[in-house]
Design a protein around this motif. Sequence first.
Motif, short mmCIF file in Angstrom:
data_model
loop_
_atom_site.label_atom_id
_atom_site.label_comp_id
_atom_site.label_asym_id
_atom_site.label_seq_id
_atom_site.Cartn_x
_atom_site.Cartn_y
_atom_site.Cartn_z
N ILE A 49 0.93 -1.01 -0.03
CA ILE A 49 0.04 -0.49 -0.04
C ILE A 49 0.99 1.21 -0.17
O ILE A 49 1.89 1.42 0.62
CB ILE A 49 -1.05 -0.11 1.60
CG1 ILE A 49 -2.11 -1.49 1.34
CG2 ILE A 49 -2.16 1.45 1.10
CD1 ILE A 49 -3.15 -1.25 0.44
N ARG A 50 0.28 2.52 -0.71
CA ARG A 50 1.12 3.35 -0.78
C ARG A 50 0.27 5.25 -0.57
O ARG A 50 -0.68 5.45 -1.05
CB ARG A 50 1.69 3.46 -2.81
CG ARG A 50 2.67 2.44 -3.03
CD ARG A 50 2.89 2.06 -4.17
NE ARG A 50 4.23 1.23 -4.49
CZ ARG A 50 3.82 -0.25 -4.31
NH1 ARG A 50 1.88 -0.73 -4.66
NH2 ARG A 50 4.23 -0.48 -5.16
N ILE A 51 1.01 5.54 0.32
CA ILE A 51 0.57 6.47 0.74
C ILE A 51 1.27 8.02 0.58
O ILE A 51 2.73 7.18 1.18
CB ILE A 51 0.24 6.57 2.42
CG1 ILE A 51 -0.72 5.77 2.42
CG2 ILE A 51 -0.60 8.50 2.60
CD1 ILE A 51 -1.22 5.70 3.69
N LEU A 52 0.50 8.89 -0.10
CA LEU A 52 1.80 9.95 -0.56
C LEU A 52 1.42 11.61 0.76
O LEU A 52 -0.41 11.48 0.04
CB LEU A 52 1.54 10.65 -1.79
CG LEU A 52 2.66 11.44 -2.30
CD1 LEU A 52 4.17 11.46 -2.59
CD2 LEU A 52 1.87 11.87 -3.96
N LEU A 53 2.09 12.29 0.93
CA LEU A 53 1.96 13.41 1.39
C LEU A 53 2.27 14.34 0.99
O LEU A 53 3.55 14.79 0.49
CB LEU A 53 3.24 13.20 2.98
CG LEU A 53 2.98 11.97 4.13
CD1 LEU A 53 3.90 11.84 5.31
CD2 LEU A 53 1.61 12.14 4.90
N THR A 54 2.11 15.44 0.35
CA THR A 54 1.65 16.42 -1.12
C THR A 54 1.61 17.96 -0.21
O THR A 54 0.76 17.27 0.42
CB THR A 54 1.49 15.75 -1.74
OG1 THR A 54 1.60 17.18 -2.83
CG2 THR A 54 -0.05 16.06 -1.87
N ALA A 55 2.29 18.54 -0.38
CA ALA A 55 1.24 20.60 -0.72
C ALA A 55 1.04 21.04 -1.55
O ALA A 55 0.21 21.87 -1.73
CB ALA A 55 2.73 21.63 0.30
N TYR A 56 1.19 20.34 -2.80
CA TYR A 56 0.50 20.04 -4.18
C TYR A 56 -0.83 20.29 -4.06
O TYR A 56 -1.63 19.24 -3.19
CB TYR A 56 1.22 19.11 -5.43
CG TYR A 56 2.71 19.95 -4.88
CD1 TYR A 56 3.63 20.76 -4.86
CD2 TYR A 56 3.52 17.97 -5.58
CE1 TYR A 56 4.51 21.29 -5.60
CE2 TYR A 56 4.94 18.90 -5.18
CZ TYR A 56 5.70 20.13 -5.57
OH TYR A 56 6.69 20.02 -6.04
N THR A 57 -1.70 21.01 -4.51
CA THR A 57 -3.35 21.38 -5.01
C THR A 57 -3.25 21.17 -6.06
O THR A 57 -4.42 20.92 -6.76
CB THR A 57 -3.29 22.07 -3.97
OG1 THR A 57 -3.15 23.55 -4.68
CG2 THR A 57 -3.24 22.40 -2.49
N ASP A 58 -2.48 20.76 -6.94
CA ASP A 58 -2.89 21.13 -8.54
C ASP A 58 -2.91 19.21 -8.85
O ASP A 58 -2.95 18.73 -8.05
CB ASP A 58 -0.80 21.06 -9.76
CG ASP A 58 -1.57 21.37 -10.53
OD1 ASP A 58 -2.09 21.77 -11.41
OD2 ASP A 58 -1.14 20.02 -11.14
N ALA A 59 -4.64 20.06 -9.84
CA ALA A 59 -5.19 18.09 -9.83
C ALA A 59 -4.36 17.45 -10.92
O ALA A 59 -4.52 16.08 -10.88
CB ALA A 59 -6.54 18.87 -10.30
N SER A 60 -3.65 18.24 -11.76
CA SER A 60 -3.03 17.33 -12.58
C SER A 60 -1.82 16.18 -12.62
O SER A 60 -1.82 14.94 -11.77
CB SER A 60 -2.25 18.07 -13.56
OG SER A 60 -1.93 19.14 -13.63
N SER A 61 -1.43 16.95 -11.18
CA SER A 61 -0.10 16.57 -10.41
C SER A 61 -0.94 15.16 -9.38
O SER A 61 0.22 14.14 -9.44
CB SER A 61 0.38 17.82 -9.28
OG SER A 61 1.13 18.60 -10.36
N LEU A 62 -2.11 15.54 -8.95
CA LEU A 62 -2.40 14.76 -7.85
C LEU A 62 -3.03 13.35 -9.03
O LEU A 62 -2.78 11.83 -8.65
CB LEU A 62 -3.15 14.44 -6.74
CG LEU A 62 -2.73 15.95 -5.56
CD1 LEU A 62 -4.46 16.52 -5.57
CD2 LEU A 62 -1.87 15.43 -5.32
#
Length: 332
Positions: A75-88
Amino acid sequence: MNYNILVVDDEIDNLQLFIRTFRKKYNVLTANSGYEAIEILKNNQVDLIISDHKMPEMDGVEFLTRTLNICPDTIRILLTAYTDASSLINAINNAKIYRYVKKPWNINDLTTIVDRALDVHQLNNDNKELAVDLKELFSGTIAAITGALDAKDSFTFGRSKRVTYYALQTGKYLGLSDSELSELELAGLLHDIGMIGVPERVINKPGTLSSEEYDAIKQHVIHGVKILEEIKQFEAVINTIKFHHERYDGNGYPFGLKNDEIPVSAKIISVADTYDAMTSDRAYRKGLSHESAIAELKKGVGAQFDPDIVNAFVAIIDHTLIEVKKMEMVFE
């Protein structure tokens, strides 16, 4: 169960926080870069990965994408500050992440996400084990069915296995997909299952069949379909079994289909089945030689058989016969 979690972050303080948070429930491994984490994964069984997104040298998405080849079921979980939809979306599609968690994250929320993720991981593992058990049960059922058919007609002992092997090698030569080959294998093993419904006196008659007896033999196709049609796992192979006595010119049975109306799988079984029938000894006749059987197949091209199928069969049969003889020696 004591799960292993790998946390990847280039900030030491964050790694220490993760250790304090999860060490009571889980085994926590840490790495401060994607490269270090990959080495850990090569040497440890890891159930869940938590990775920061923005890291030097290798970011979280690239790292998690690389882990797919090392531990595809983790299982993979990503912690991110990005809110750009395409990046997510890119992260979800390429790295196959289970969840992304936006920064700043709340430790209680993250704990809940991790607990649920590991529940999903356990469920996936349980389902895989169940699938293996069902496959073994299914294989046992098929073996029992084909064994019953072999027991009914001693002159065709092992016939379904030989036909299946001939068909599979032909299918591979023709470039069938893995799923098509799996269906072809199942159809080969079960193609004559309907013979269980034909009287033994007809199957084992040492002389020429009467028209009524031949009609009884032809009914084995219908018997086979009736036996299998209520079993969901056999849905994909019903048509192959139903049509394997159709002819390229439309003069076969039971429906008189021709050429492209007949599935490729049924055409393959037809050729393999005919070859094995011609070369097998029966109570009333000696089997044909390999050379004579191949000559008969070639005579039937364009009438009984699809030319492409016969050409493929001829291309594989010499090597395939060697393999079949080796297998039969093992089971003697």
